[in-house]
Design a protein around this motif. Structure first.
Motif, PDB file in Angstrom:
ATOM      1  N   GLY A  60       0.807  -1.222   0.000  1.00 36.52           N
ATOM      2  CA  GLY A  60       0.000   0.000   0.000  1.00 36.52           C
ATOM      3  C   GLY A  60       0.835   1.264   0.000  1.00 36.52           C
ATOM      4  N   LEU A  61       2.127   1.124   0.276  1.00 36.64           N
ATOM      5  CA  LEU A  61       3.005   2.299   0.270  1.00 36.64           C
ATOM      6  C   LEU A  61       3.102   2.917  -1.130  1.00 36.64           C
ATOM      7  N   THR A  62       2.939   2.102  -2.182  1.00 45.43           N
ATOM      8  CA  THR A  62       2.879   2.656  -3.539  1.00 45.43           C
ATOM      9  C   THR A  62       1.486   3.210  -3.776  1.00 45.43           C
ATOM     10  N   ALA A  63       1.396   4.485  -4.115  1.00 42.99           N
ATOM     11  CA  ALA A  63       0.105   5.109  -4.423  1.00 42.99           C
ATOM     12  C   ALA A  63      -0.339   4.674  -5.817  1.00 42.99           C
ATOM     13  N   PRO A  64      -1.633   4.861  -6.167  1.00 39.69           N
ATOM     14  CA  PRO A  64      -2.092   4.505  -7.508  1.00 39.69           C
ATOM     15  C   PRO A  64      -1.260   5.217  -8.585  1.00 39.69           C
ATOM     16  N   GLU A 118      -2.202   8.344 -10.940  1.00 35.81           N
ATOM     17  CA  GLU A 118      -2.236   9.719 -10.431  1.00 35.81           C
ATOM     18  C   GLU A 118      -1.091  10.565 -10.986  1.00 35.81           C
ATOM     19  N   PRO A 121      -0.716  15.139  -6.609  1.00 35.55           N
ATOM     20  CA  PRO A 121      -1.995  14.562  -7.039  1.00 35.55           C
ATOM     21  C   PRO A 121      -2.718  13.928  -5.844  1.00 35.55           C
ATOM     22  N   PRO A 122      -4.066  13.760  -5.953  1.00 36.93           N
ATOM     23  CA  PRO A 122      -4.813  13.177  -4.841  1.00 36.93           C
ATOM     24  C   PRO A 122      -4.253  11.803  -4.450  1.00 36.93           C
ATOM     25  N   GLY A 123      -4.076  11.560  -3.190  1.00 43.85           N
ATOM     26  CA  GLY A 123      -3.634  10.244  -2.739  1.00 43.85           C
ATOM     27  C   GLY A 123      -2.144  10.002  -2.874  1.00 43.85           C
ATOM     28  N   VAL A 124      -1.431  10.989  -3.404  1.00 41.46           N
ATOM     29  CA  VAL A 124       0.029  10.841  -3.514  1.00 41.46           C
ATOM     30  C   VAL A 124       0.675  11.774  -2.484  1.00 41.46           C
ATOM     31  N   LEU A 155       4.191   7.628  -3.700  1.00 42.79           N
ATOM     32  CA  LEU A 155       4.052   6.949  -2.408  1.00 42.79           C
ATOM     33  C   LEU A 155       2.833   7.494  -1.657  1.00 42.79           C
ATOM     34  N   SER A 156       2.208   6.606  -0.898  1.00 44.92           N
ATOM     35  CA  SER A 156       0.997   6.959  -0.165  1.00 44.92           C
ATOM     36  C   SER A 156       1.159   6.644   1.309  1.00 44.92           C
TER      37      SER A 156
END
Lengths: 261, 261
Positions: free
Chosen positions: A241-245, A248, B164-167, B237-238
């Motif tokens: 989950g550390l990698t964001a989508p 984006e 960006p959102p979520g990043v 990264l998130s």
């Protein structure tokens, strides 16, 4: 196959929480290794000691044989994994004195760092923390009962079932006052504000302390459930989950491509 | 509003990568603060220095005023944020000598740790790393061109568009040999195996080095794109993604409830 558990922490060998966790998991395993940093290593995150060698020593505390290493909790797990390879069934980290809630604290926490380090090697890992600040609290009989019985249940469940899909670490926080109420909750983003306190030494040269004030906890987070509602909190952590989508960053990639054309 | 950028790193003030990043972002800001750990702090993760005070000193390197702190990259960001509050527009961390790919390395990396620490405070943050091992490589003209121009583009894009959102953090890795090919890729899980090398000191007392061998890179990951395909990798990264889906722990919660009934 004999069941082997590593118990580690970031508070060092003399933490009362270490003895509690040892007591909790001892009946679950054929062998319990207790290996910890020589000195308290709070806030060391996943830090590794790559630039100096590590020493290992042995001490006995009550009935517990403890190996101590002059490194971080991540060093301890790293070293133990390389010695025992795939033959560790569980890493139990803690019980930390002080809660480890929020992303902010989780990523800096040596207790959770040790668990994440184990998870990177595919070993099931659980981190335990207690929201008190006084070591004496961890010797109160009702606190001991809560911590030992709940830690044993969670560790036993993981040993029997393995980690659920997509979960790499389970982080458990105990409230200061004993309870049986437990809730699965996400990490808050922050636990503390960033403060810097300036002082002057006797020679008049300034120095600084990092410091933080608790932030107002947001309902629905681990910080709120633990500190406001007084519940035991259980939080599943994900390494992937550390990698964001990725999508984006489409805007950035498009712009970089235009530059090249 | 004047644009203010913090440049930091985990290799300390004399890293050639620090000068490259300063050069890259200088035209983008009204003020560029350069504040770094006094000594190299590789593999310090998000470690914070809470148990001893910090000292701040100033040195000048070429045209660059550098504040040095006897702490970790996270300490630097933490301290700077508390001094400048919300008035930092970007934290640029690096350029690290050595790649920072995979979850394993990202979580232990001081370079990425500094960026994550900034993100926790809501400040846009980009981490830059170069997959060479020799500092001299970072002074090669073609490497300098790649690093300076690409770092400037990414930093400029973030300043204009925000994250960006979520990043929360963008991590960029440059391959050893210059290229213009860039790809957005997820973190691999691991970069190295866990090894422990045993030695004996002149007195015959053993000591240990943590060590790792590169693992076989998996296609579709940052490690593969960088080291096998020779591309520049960009990875979002998130922080929220660190919490795994809560429903995965339903089995555990059900069992805990049964115990209580």
């Amino acid at each position: 196959m004999p069941v082997r558990i590593l118990v580690t922490n970031d508070d060092g060998p003399f933490s009362p929480g270490l003895r509690l966790l040892y007591r909790a998991v001892k009946p679950l395993a054929d062998e319990v290794l207790v290996i910890v940093p020589e000195t308290p290593k709070s806030a060391s995150g996943l830090g590794l000691t790559l630039h100096k060698p590590l020493r290992v020593n042995e001490i006995i505390i009550d009935d517990m044989r403890v190996l101590i290493i002059n490194g971080t909790p991540s060093d301890v797990v790293y070293a133990t994994l390389s010695l025992y390879g795939g033959s560790l069934d569980l890493v139990a980290s803690g019980v930390n004195l002080g809660d480890n809630t929020s992303v902010q604290v989780a990523l800096a926490s040596g207790t959770i760092g040790a668990a994440l380090q184990a998870a990177l090697a595919g070993v099931p890992a659980v981190a335990f923390s207690y929201a008190g600040t006084d070591p004496a609290d961890m010797e109160r009989e009702d606190v001991v009962d809560m911590v030992v019985s709940f830690s044993r249940k969670v560790s036993g469940w993981v040993l029997r079932n393995g980690m659920p899909p997509g979960v790499d670490v389970i982080s458990v926080n105990f409230p200061r006052e004993p309870t049986k109420e437990a809730e699965v909750v996400p990490l808050a983003m922050r636990r503390f504000t960033n403060l810097l306190v300036k002082r002057e030494d006797p020679r008049g040269v300034p120095y600084y302390w990092l410091y933080g004030q608790p932030v107002d906890p947001e309902p629905g987070t681990d910080v709120y459930a633990l500190l406001v509602e007084g519940k035991i909190t259980i939080t599943p952590l994900s390494l992937r989950g550390l990698t964001a989508p990725l999508e984006e960053l489409r805007g950035l990639i498009d712009e970089l491509k235009e530059d090249r054309e």
